[in-house]
Scaffold this motif. Structure first.
Motif, PDB file in Angstrom:
ATOM      1  N   ASP A  95       0.836  -1.210   0.000  1.00 50.17           N
ATOM      2  CA  ASP A  95       0.000   0.000   0.000  1.00 50.17           C
ATOM      3  C   ASP A  95       0.867   1.255   0.000  1.00 50.17           C
ATOM      4  O   ASP A  95       0.548   2.243  -0.651  1.00 50.17           O
ATOM      5  CB  ASP A  95      -0.905   0.015   1.243  1.00 50.17           C
ATOM      6  CG  ASP A  95      -2.001  -1.036   1.131  1.00 50.17           C
ATOM      7  OD1 ASP A  95      -2.231  -1.540   0.006  1.00 50.17           O
ATOM      8  OD2 ASP A  95      -2.620  -1.359   2.166  1.00 50.17           O
ATOM      9  N   ALA A  96       1.974   1.191   0.754  1.00 50.94           N
ATOM     10  CA  ALA A  96       2.839   2.383   0.848  1.00 50.94           C
ATOM     11  C   ALA A  96       3.422   2.730  -0.522  1.00 50.94           C
ATOM     12  O   ALA A  96       3.450   3.901  -0.920  1.00 50.94           O
ATOM     13  CB  ALA A  96       3.972   2.124   1.841  1.00 50.94           C
ATOM     14  N   ASN A  98       2.155   1.763  -3.513  1.00 43.78           N
ATOM     15  CA  ASN A  98       1.038   2.175  -4.375  1.00 43.78           C
ATOM     16  C   ASN A  98       0.734   3.665  -4.192  1.00 43.78           C
ATOM     17  O   ASN A  98       0.476   4.379  -5.154  1.00 43.78           O
ATOM     18  CB  ASN A  98      -0.244   1.390  -4.026  1.00 43.78           C
ATOM     19  CG  ASN A  98      -0.253   0.000  -4.656  1.00 43.78           C
ATOM     20  OD1 ASN A  98       0.460  -0.258  -5.617  1.00 43.78           O
ATOM     21  ND2 ASN A  98      -1.064  -0.887  -4.104  1.00 43.78           N
ATOM     22  N   ALA A  99       0.753   4.104  -2.943  1.00 46.64           N
ATOM     23  CA  ALA A  99       0.372   5.491  -2.664  1.00 46.64           C
ATOM     24  C   ALA A  99       1.462   6.478  -3.063  1.00 46.64           C
ATOM     25  O   ALA A  99       1.167   7.622  -3.413  1.00 46.64           O
ATOM     26  CB  ALA A  99       0.057   5.645  -1.177  1.00 46.64           C
ATOM     27  N   ALA A 100       2.726   6.048  -3.030  1.00 49.39           N
ATOM     28  CA  ALA A 100       3.825   7.005  -3.233  1.00 49.39           C
ATOM     29  C   ALA A 100       4.431   6.977  -4.629  1.00 49.39           C
ATOM     30  O   ALA A 100       5.160   7.890  -5.011  1.00 49.39           O
ATOM     31  CB  ALA A 100       4.926   6.741  -2.194  1.00 49.39           C
ATOM     32  N   SER A 102       3.436   7.383  -7.793  1.00 49.80           N
ATOM     33  CA  SER A 102       3.208   8.449  -8.784  1.00 49.80           C
ATOM     34  C   SER A 102       3.942   9.745  -8.431  1.00 49.80           C
ATOM     35  O   SER A 102       4.569  10.338  -9.311  1.00 49.80           O
ATOM     36  CB  SER A 102       1.708   8.712  -8.980  1.00 49.80           C
ATOM     37  OG  SER A 102       1.146   7.648  -9.713  1.00 49.80           O
ATOM     38  N   ASP A 172      -5.774   0.194  -4.476  1.00 52.41           N
ATOM     39  CA  ASP A 172      -5.344   1.598  -4.508  1.00 52.41           C
ATOM     40  C   ASP A 172      -6.178   2.369  -5.525  1.00 52.41           C
ATOM     41  O   ASP A 172      -6.843   1.794  -6.374  1.00 52.41           O
ATOM     42  CB  ASP A 172      -3.849   1.715  -4.828  1.00 52.41           C
ATOM     43  CG  ASP A 172      -3.507   1.235  -6.218  1.00 52.41           C
ATOM     44  OD1 ASP A 172      -3.999   0.179  -6.612  1.00 52.41           O
ATOM     45  OD2 ASP A 172      -2.752   1.926  -6.911  1.00 52.41           O
ATOM     46  N   SER A 173      -6.122   3.685  -5.423  1.00 51.22           N
ATOM     47  CA  SER A 173      -6.937   4.512  -6.298  1.00 51.22           C
ATOM     48  C   SER A 173      -6.249   4.682  -7.659  1.00 51.22           C
ATOM     49  O   SER A 173      -5.318   5.471  -7.804  1.00 51.22           O
ATOM     50  CB  SER A 173      -7.158   5.869  -5.639  1.00 51.22           C
ATOM     51  OG  SER A 173      -7.668   6.746  -6.605  1.00 51.22           O
ATOM     52  N   GLN A 176      -6.604   8.257  -9.116  1.00 54.43           N
ATOM     53  CA  GLN A 176      -5.685   9.243  -8.537  1.00 54.43           C
ATOM     54  C   GLN A 176      -4.298   9.110  -9.180  1.00 54.43           C
ATOM     55  O   GLN A 176      -3.663  10.098  -9.541  1.00 54.43           O
ATOM     56  CB  GLN A 176      -5.622   9.014  -7.006  1.00 54.43           C
ATOM     57  CG  GLN A 176      -4.671   9.914  -6.266  1.00 54.43           C
ATOM     58  CD  GLN A 176      -5.102  11.386  -6.341  1.00 54.43           C
ATOM     59  OE1 GLN A 176      -6.189  11.690  -6.806  1.00 54.43           O
ATOM     60  NE2 GLN A 176      -4.230  12.278  -5.903  1.00 54.43           N
ATOM     61  N   ARG A 177      -3.829   7.856  -9.352  1.00 50.76           N
ATOM     62  CA  ARG A 177      -2.511   7.651  -9.969  1.00 50.76           C
ATOM     63  C   ARG A 177      -2.512   8.130 -11.412  1.00 50.76           C
ATOM     64  O   ARG A 177      -1.587   8.807 -11.866  1.00 50.76           O
ATOM     65  CB  ARG A 177      -2.110   6.178  -9.901  1.00 50.76           C
ATOM     66  CG  ARG A 177      -1.451   5.835  -8.598  1.00 50.76           C
ATOM     67  CD  ARG A 177      -0.517   4.659  -8.725  1.00 50.76           C
ATOM     68  NE  ARG A 177      -1.227   3.404  -8.855  1.00 50.76           N
ATOM     69  CZ  ARG A 177      -0.892   2.469  -9.738  1.00 50.76           C
ATOM     70  NH1 ARG A 177       0.104   2.659 -10.582  1.00 50.76           N
ATOM     71  NH2 ARG A 177      -1.563   1.338  -9.782  1.00 50.76           N
TER      72      ARG A 177
END
Ligand code: DC
Length: 226
Positions: A95-96, A98-100, A102, A172-173, A176-177
């Motif tokens: 998750d970390a 995926n979120a970071a 982009s 993950d979104s 958003q990415r």
């Protein structure tokens, strides 16, 4: 470019079907497969571990300087190694990360760091006697291999992409990415001029693989040696 050696660039947004398609085309045509999303994920993982923010480009550049990159073949897939270690899928798809990923992928120093490595994958494929290379990402047909034999841009509607993501167990979104990836200044996600768009929403994987394999045949016809 040697017409006997095929380079296929596959670009598209998150969950557009790039990886499954590219893997199968690689199998069918004896190509080496490179997932450049995993390169950005590996670098993101390393930078998170080092505690370097994507907002501090100088620190990012300093951290990456001297970080040795290499390739390890896993069947037809070329995996990236950083400082001699191939990050695991769990590390790359956390998750970390995926979120970071982009925000880090938008940093020009990160993209510069990976540019030569990604271009050099064609040599790795040649040295390992593959018939060519299929590379997937966001800027392969626009920046890394604008001279590819074939440039494909994959699309799928929102419902299809959400379904694929859920089937992969990822949450993950992707919107958003895609938003960050499409709007960044350096090498944004876009369908490059001259690339062939394929909307695969209503297609089976096999149909997409057939379509790309046929296109390779068409684009190399007449360029083979007698
Ligand atoms: O393909 P993927 O979803 O695993 O890619 C993860 C991220 O890496 C994506 O959101 C943007 C970045 N990326 C990129 O900027 N350029 C590429 N050629 C490939 C991926």
């Amino acid at each position: 470019m040697n017409p006997d050696f095929v380079i296929i660039a596959v670009d598209g947004g998150a969950a557009s079907g790039k990886s499954s398609t590219s893997r199968l085309v690689a199998e069918r045509l004896n190509l080496m497969h490179v997932d450049t999303g995993s390169h950005y994920r590996a670098v993101t993982f390393a930078l998170i571990q080092a505690g370097v923010s994507p907002e501090d480009e100088a620190a990012v550049a300093a951290q990456l300087r001297g970080l040795p990159l290499d390739t390890q073949l896993d069947g037809r897939s070329a995996r990236i190694s950083l400082d001699g270690k191939v990050p695991s899928d769990d590390e790359l798809r956390s998750d970390a990360v995926n979120a970071a990923v982009s925000p880090y992928a938008a940093v020009p120093a990160v993209r510069q760091f990976l540019f030569n490595f990604q271009r050099s994958q064609a040599d790795v494929a040649r040295q390992n006697n593959f018939a060519g290379l299929i590379m997937e990402g966001r800027d392969i047909g626009s920046v890394i291999f604008p001279d590819a034999t074939l440039r494909i841009f994959l699309e799928a509607d929102a419902a299809t992409r959400a379904e694929r993501r859920a089937a992969e167990g990822q949450s993950d979104s992707i919107e958003q990415r895609d938003k960050i990836d499409s709007s960044r200044k350096t090498a944004p996600l876009t369908c490059p001029e001259g690339a062939i768009k394929i909307d695969n929403s209503g297609m089976t994987l096999e149909e997409v693989v057939d379509a790309i394999s046929n296109l390779v045949g068409t684009s190399t016809a007449g360029s083979t040696k007698n």
